[in-house]
Scaffold this active site. Structure first.
Site, PDB file in Angstrom:
ATOM      1  N   HIS A 159      -7.094  -5.535   2.406  1.00 11.62           N
ATOM      2  CA  HIS A 159      -5.921  -5.023   3.107  1.00 11.62           C
ATOM      3  C   HIS A 159      -5.402  -6.111   4.047  1.00 11.62           C
ATOM      4  CE1 HIS A 159      -6.731  -0.569   2.403  1.00 11.62           C
ATOM      5  NE2 HIS A 159      -7.933  -1.067   2.153  1.00 11.62           N
ATOM      6  N   VAL A 216     -10.819   3.331  -3.539  1.00 13.10           N
ATOM      7  CA  VAL A 216     -10.489   2.737  -4.842  1.00 13.10           C
ATOM      8  C   VAL A 216     -11.552   1.685  -5.153  1.00 13.10           C
ATOM      9  CG1 VAL A 216      -8.806   1.449  -6.199  1.00 13.10           C
ATOM     10  CG2 VAL A 216      -8.021   3.157  -4.542  1.00 13.10           C
ATOM     11  N   HIS A 249     -10.403  -4.904  -3.038  1.00 13.83           N
ATOM     12  CA  HIS A 249      -9.061  -5.214  -2.538  1.00 13.83           C
ATOM     13  C   HIS A 249      -9.169  -5.569  -1.072  1.00 13.83           C
ATOM     14  CE1 HIS A 249      -9.836  -0.903  -2.320  1.00 13.83           C
ATOM     15  NE2 HIS A 249      -9.129  -0.887  -1.198  1.00 13.83           N
ATOM     16  N   ASP A 283       0.852  -1.190   0.000  1.00 17.52           N
ATOM     17  CA  ASP A 283       0.000   0.000   0.000  1.00 17.52           C
ATOM     18  C   ASP A 283       0.891   1.244   0.000  1.00 17.52           C
ATOM     19  OD1 ASP A 283      -3.197   0.604   0.991  1.00 17.52           O
ATOM     20  OD2 ASP A 283      -1.731   2.235   1.168  1.00 17.52           O
ATOM     21  N   ASN A 324     -12.965  -2.759   2.629  1.00 12.38           N
ATOM     22  CA  ASN A 324     -13.861  -1.626   2.802  1.00 12.38           C
ATOM     23  C   ASN A 324     -14.880  -1.604   1.671  1.00 12.38           C
ATOM     24  OD1 ASN A 324     -12.577  -0.528   5.125  1.00 12.38           O
ATOM     25  ND2 ASN A 324     -10.944   0.274   3.820  1.00 12.38           N
TER      26      ASN A 324
END
Ligand code: DGP
Length: 114
Positions: A102, A96, A100, A30, A87
């Site tokens: 994290h 974004v 994805h 990240d 998220n």
């Protein structure tokens, strides 16, 4: 659908520190880490949010999570623990719109997250 910033990373159109790639997912560091280990695991397929995933994406999403676990093991945090976060939309702070996961590790995380 226009390419997301993560699709551009996958296509090597913009740089990133890519640490893992296979037929289904890419993982990279990240750009704004919030933990000593902060890796994003991203499906090669551009799906905007988890709301947009469907039954045919089941194996893909499982692979995202298993890849995160494999990378956590490689980084040596499997035993102490780590956090996986996906998220979704504005209340969760998604910025974004390409699913994805994290992988956060290397420090203690509060629960509830606040
Ligand atoms: P989220 O809030 O879940 O949508 O998180 C998006 C994450 O993506 C955020 O932690 C910062 C990261 N990010 C955004 N743009 C880039 C980029 O161009 N390169 C990399 N490596 N990470 C990015």
């Amino acid at each position: 659908m226009t390419d997301s910033i993560f699709t551009k990373i996958i296509k090597r159109e913009i740089p990133a520190n890519i640490i893992y790639e296979d037929e289904y997912v890419v993982a990279f560091e990240d750009v704004n880490p919030v933990a000593p280990i902060h890796i994003l695991i991203v499906p090669q397929k551009q799906i905007p949010t988890i709301n947009d995933a469907n039954l045919e994406d089941t194996a893909l999403l499982g692979h995202v999570i298993l890849t995160a676990a494999k990378l956590a093991n490689q980084r040596g945090v499997s035993e102490n623990g780590y956090r996986l976060v996906i998220n979704c939309n504005k209340d969760a702070g998604q910025t974004v719109f390409h699913i994805h996961c994290h992988l956060l590790g290397g420090r203690i995380f509060n629960w509830p997250p606040g």
